[in-house]
Design a protein around this motif. Structure first.
Motif, PDB file in Angstrom:
ATOM      1  N   GLU A  87       0.813  -1.203   0.000  1.00 40.48           N
ATOM      2  CA  GLU A  87       0.000   0.000   0.000  1.00 40.48           C
ATOM      3  C   GLU A  87       0.852   1.260   0.000  1.00 40.48           C
ATOM      4  OE1 GLU A  87      -3.859  -1.861   2.188  1.00 40.48           O
ATOM      5  OE2 GLU A  87      -2.333  -0.871   3.358  1.00 40.48           O
ATOM      6  N   ASP A  94       2.062   7.756  -6.747  1.00 44.82           N
ATOM      7  CA  ASP A  94       1.221   8.906  -7.044  1.00 44.82           C
ATOM      8  C   ASP A  94       1.144   9.747  -5.784  1.00 44.82           C
ATOM      9  OD1 ASP A  94      -2.333   9.389  -7.469  1.00 44.82           O
ATOM     10  OD2 ASP A  94      -0.657  10.763  -7.586  1.00 44.82           O
ATOM     11  N   PRO A  95       1.975  10.759  -5.669  1.00 43.13           N
ATOM     12  CA  PRO A  95       2.020  11.521  -4.443  1.00 43.13           C
ATOM     13  C   PRO A  95       0.739  12.278  -4.145  1.00 43.13           C
ATOM     14  CG  PRO A  95       3.420  12.507  -6.129  1.00 43.13           C
ATOM     15  CD  PRO A  95       2.929  11.228  -6.671  1.00 43.13           C
ATOM     16  N   ASN A  96      -0.150  12.373  -5.120  1.00 42.75           N
ATOM     17  CA  ASN A  96      -1.394  13.097  -4.867  1.00 42.75           C
ATOM     18  C   ASN A  96      -2.515  12.189  -4.411  1.00 42.75           C
ATOM     19  OD1 ASN A  96      -0.310  15.526  -5.639  1.00 42.75           O
ATOM     20  ND2 ASN A  96      -0.607  15.009  -7.777  1.00 42.75           N
ATOM     21  N   ALA A  97      -2.220  10.935  -4.300  1.00 40.44           N
ATOM     22  CA  ALA A  97      -3.264  10.012  -3.867  1.00 40.44           C
ATOM     23  C   ALA A  97      -3.733  10.370  -2.475  1.00 40.44           C
ATOM     24  CB  ALA A  97      -2.741   8.586  -3.896  1.00 40.44           C
ATOM     25  N   GLU A  98      -4.880   9.797  -2.130  1.00 43.23           N
ATOM     26  CA  GLU A  98      -5.533  10.279  -0.921  1.00 43.23           C
ATOM     27  C   GLU A  98      -4.942   9.752   0.364  1.00 43.23           C
ATOM     28  OE1 GLU A  98      -8.020   6.757  -2.276  1.00 43.23           O
ATOM     29  OE2 GLU A  98      -6.504   8.113  -3.004  1.00 43.23           O
ATOM     30  N   ASP A  99      -3.997   8.860   0.273  1.00 45.25           N
ATOM     31  CA  ASP A  99      -3.545   8.182   1.470  1.00 45.25           C
ATOM     32  C   ASP A  99      -2.550   9.017   2.259  1.00 45.25           C
ATOM     33  OD1 ASP A  99      -2.582   4.771   2.059  1.00 45.25           O
ATOM     34  OD2 ASP A  99      -2.754   6.463   3.385  1.00 45.25           O
ATOM     35  N   VAL A 100      -2.994   9.597   3.337  1.00 44.93           N
ATOM     36  CA  VAL A 100      -2.071  10.353   4.188  1.00 44.93           C
ATOM     37  C   VAL A 100      -1.763   9.578   5.451  1.00 44.93           C
ATOM     38  CG1 VAL A 100      -2.737  12.627   3.391  1.00 44.93           C
ATOM     39  CG2 VAL A 100      -3.968  11.587   5.287  1.00 44.93           C
ATOM     40  N   THR A 101      -2.121   8.340   5.453  1.00 45.27           N
ATOM     41  CA  THR A 101      -2.033   7.606   6.703  1.00 45.27           C
ATOM     42  C   THR A 101      -0.657   7.066   7.000  1.00 45.27           C
ATOM     43  OG1 THR A 101      -2.601   5.562   5.610  1.00 45.27           O
ATOM     44  CG2 THR A 101      -4.409   6.851   6.495  1.00 45.27           C
ATOM     45  N   THR A 103       0.941   4.705   5.290  1.00 45.52           N
ATOM     46  CA  THR A 103       0.847   3.260   5.158  1.00 45.52           C
ATOM     47  C   THR A 103       2.212   2.657   4.884  1.00 45.52           C
ATOM     48  OG1 THR A 103       0.350   3.629   2.881  1.00 45.52           O
ATOM     49  CG2 THR A 103      -1.511   3.214   4.326  1.00 45.52           C
ATOM     50  N   GLU A 120       6.280   4.487   7.812  1.00 44.96           N
ATOM     51  CA  GLU A 120       5.225   5.507   7.732  1.00 44.96           C
ATOM     52  C   GLU A 120       5.818   6.904   7.671  1.00 44.96           C
ATOM     53  OE1 GLU A 120       3.514   4.421  11.316  1.00 44.96           O
ATOM     54  OE2 GLU A 120       2.581   2.633  10.505  1.00 44.96           O
ATOM     55  N   ILE A 127       5.401  12.457   0.546  1.00 46.11           N
ATOM     56  CA  ILE A 127       4.188  13.008  -0.071  1.00 46.11           C
ATOM     57  C   ILE A 127       4.507  14.374  -0.687  1.00 46.11           C
ATOM     58  CG2 ILE A 127       1.891  13.951   0.402  1.00 46.11           C
ATOM     59  CD1 ILE A 127       1.568  11.756   2.494  1.00 46.11           C
ATOM     60  N   GLU A 163      -8.815  17.265   4.030  1.00 48.63           N
ATOM     61  CA  GLU A 163      -9.608  16.608   5.075  1.00 48.63           C
ATOM     62  C   GLU A 163      -9.036  16.830   6.469  1.00 48.63           C
ATOM     63  OE1 GLU A 163     -10.211  12.491   4.259  1.00 48.63           O
ATOM     64  OE2 GLU A 163     -11.695  12.261   5.865  1.00 48.63           O
TER      65      GLU A 163
END
Lengths: 316, 151
Positions: A87, A94-101, A103, A120, A127, A163
């Motif tokens: 993940e 894709d650094p613009n993807a929504e995943d800021v978690t 992962t 992490e 990012i 968000e």
């Protein structure tokens, strides 16, 4: 795969014939245009394919584009989820993807250990957002000089909201640029070269109402409110702290060594230089490097091992 | 056209860097500005899928009140972004069910409790001991009580 490719070529020829009425030059023209379109769309298609591959649990060992993936097996922390590394690709490809978690990490489920893992931190620092979406390049002579001399783009921050955080617009002042230049002068080249952009924001907030001083990533964002007279942090400390996250992103192995030495198995062995440094290995390193810059003697007295590590591995 | 559509999609999904550096409250201020300070145990934990990131709702039972007043029957519940396996960096992450934490709380406008200064308001306690961790690594329950006694 070969059959699909062969079928695609046949389909392409058939379509071309129908679309052009068997005119050879038009057929070639249509094929050329389609091929050009496919070529242009290829990176985006590749990202989508990679994303789907990762979602469905493909092995990442074949992906050579992702630094965060390269050394994923070197971690020793407990309770690592088997699929988290795959993940991590979603974010870094894709650094613009929504995943800021963050992962791909090494979260532990044991109370008393860091909730935020090594991978992490690396992934989080990698990012990036398109500069045009968060700021406008500063056009002053000082900013141009910074870009020429240090390769760092200076952005006047735009207002934005996602968000988790929001920020208001701000422009760099001449004084801030002069201060920034003075900081860059004192940094070693290798350390400095890890950072590509800085955006100045007026006020950064998270959605719980807290006020971050800055946000790591590319570009780094700093709050003018935090570094102003009467603010709560010096520009030097903030700038060096955030630049350290970029060093972690670009030199993940150095950061992994730090974590293994000072946070073995995700558990903090010794107090960091600040309370904030006690949150996880990434912030620990960033806080200690900032102290190494502003007050090296204090760091040396506090922890000679951390001091030596930075001197030998980070400050170059 | 395709490129333009993809760009639009990516722009909509844009998120900002997540490694935020919070403004740290000095320890005396943290103790002073918190309306309630409690030791609590994680009773339940439920992960809900979110739009982009999953959320975790954690319920806790209060073991000991160090400062302020909180009704025993008052539910102490927090919903935080991310999960223990996939945390959102610099956001509070509660430990697993059965683990103990020290919480610094303030009431928000809706009248519910929130962690004072986010991650700084949640100190996990080492399993089986009272050792404070996270941003509480250099402190202890005794130090909090000493600070409270100064008032």
């Amino acid at each position: 795969m070969k059959r699909i490719r062969r079928l695609s070529v046949i389909m392409l020829l058939v379509c071309s014939v129908f679309m052009t009425g068997c005119d050879a030059s038009q057929i070639i023209d249509v094929i050329g245009k389609i091929a050009q379109g496919v070529q242009q769309a290829m990176p985006a298609i590749k990202n989508v394919v990679d994303t789907f591959s990762n979602i469905f649990g493909n092995d990442n060992n074949n992906n050579n584009n992702n630094a965060a993936v390269d050394n994923t097996n070197t971690n020793t922390n407990t309770n690592t989820e088997a699929n988290t590394n795959s993940e991590a690709n979603v974010v870094t490809v894709d650094p613009n993807a929504e995943d800021v978690t963050g992962t791909g990490g090494q979260s532990t489920n044991v109370a008393g250990q860091s909730a935020t893992g090594v991978e992490e931190v690396i992934t989080g620092a990698q990012i990036a957002v398109p500069y045009s979406q968060v700021g406008t390049e500063n056009t002053s002579a000082a900013a141009a000089q910074i870009k020429t001399k240090y390769g760092i783009t200076i952005l006047d921050g735009k207002a934005w909201k996602d968000e988790w955080n929001s920020a208001t617009a701000e422009k760099w002042s001449a004084q801030q640029l002069a201060e920034f230049t003075a900081i860059m002068e004192k940094l070693p080249t290798g350390f400095r070269n890890c950072t590509k952009g800085f955006a100045m924001q007026k006020d950064i907030r998270d959605n719980d109402g807290n006020e971050p001083s800055g946000l790591g990533g590319d570009p780094i964002m700093i709050s003018s409110k935090a570094v102003a007279n009467g603010g709560w942090i010096s520009m030097a400390n903030l700038v060096v702290h955030e630049m350290t996250h970029q060093v972690q992103a670009k030199n993940p192995d150095v950061f992994r060594q730090w974590a293994a030495k000072f946070w073995p198995n995700g558990k903090q062995a010794k107090a960091s230089i600040s309370d904030y440094g006690n949150t996880d290995a990434g912030e620990d390193m960033a806080e200690c490097v900032a102290e190494y810059y502003s007050n090296p003697e204090k760091l040396k007295q506090h922890d000679p091992e951390r001091y030596e590590f930075i001197k030998n591995n980070v400050w170059k | 056209m395709m490129r333009a559509s993809l760009f639009t999609i990516l722009a909509l999904l844009m998120v900002m860097p997540a490694l935020s550096m919070i403004r740290t409250l000095p320890f005396p201020d943290l103790v002073k500005t918190s309306e309630v300070i409690v030791i609590a145990t994680v009773a339940t934990q439920e992960v809900q899928p979110g739009e982009k990131v999953a959320k975790t709702t954690t319920s806790l039972t209060v073991e000991k009140v160090l400062k302020g007043e909180i009704k025993a029957e008052e539910p102490l519940q927090f919903t935080t972004p991310g999960t223990r396996e996939k945390p959102v960096l610099d956001r509070p992450v509660f430990p697993a069910k059965g683990e103990r934490v020290l919480l610094f709380l303030v009431k928000n406008e809706e009248g519910t409790w929130r962690l004072q200064n986010g991650i700084q308001g949640l100190w996990p306690l080492e399993s089986g001991t009272d050792k404070t961790l996270g941003m509480g690594f250099n402190y202890s329950i005794d130090k909090i009580e000493e600070e409270l006694a100064k008032k």
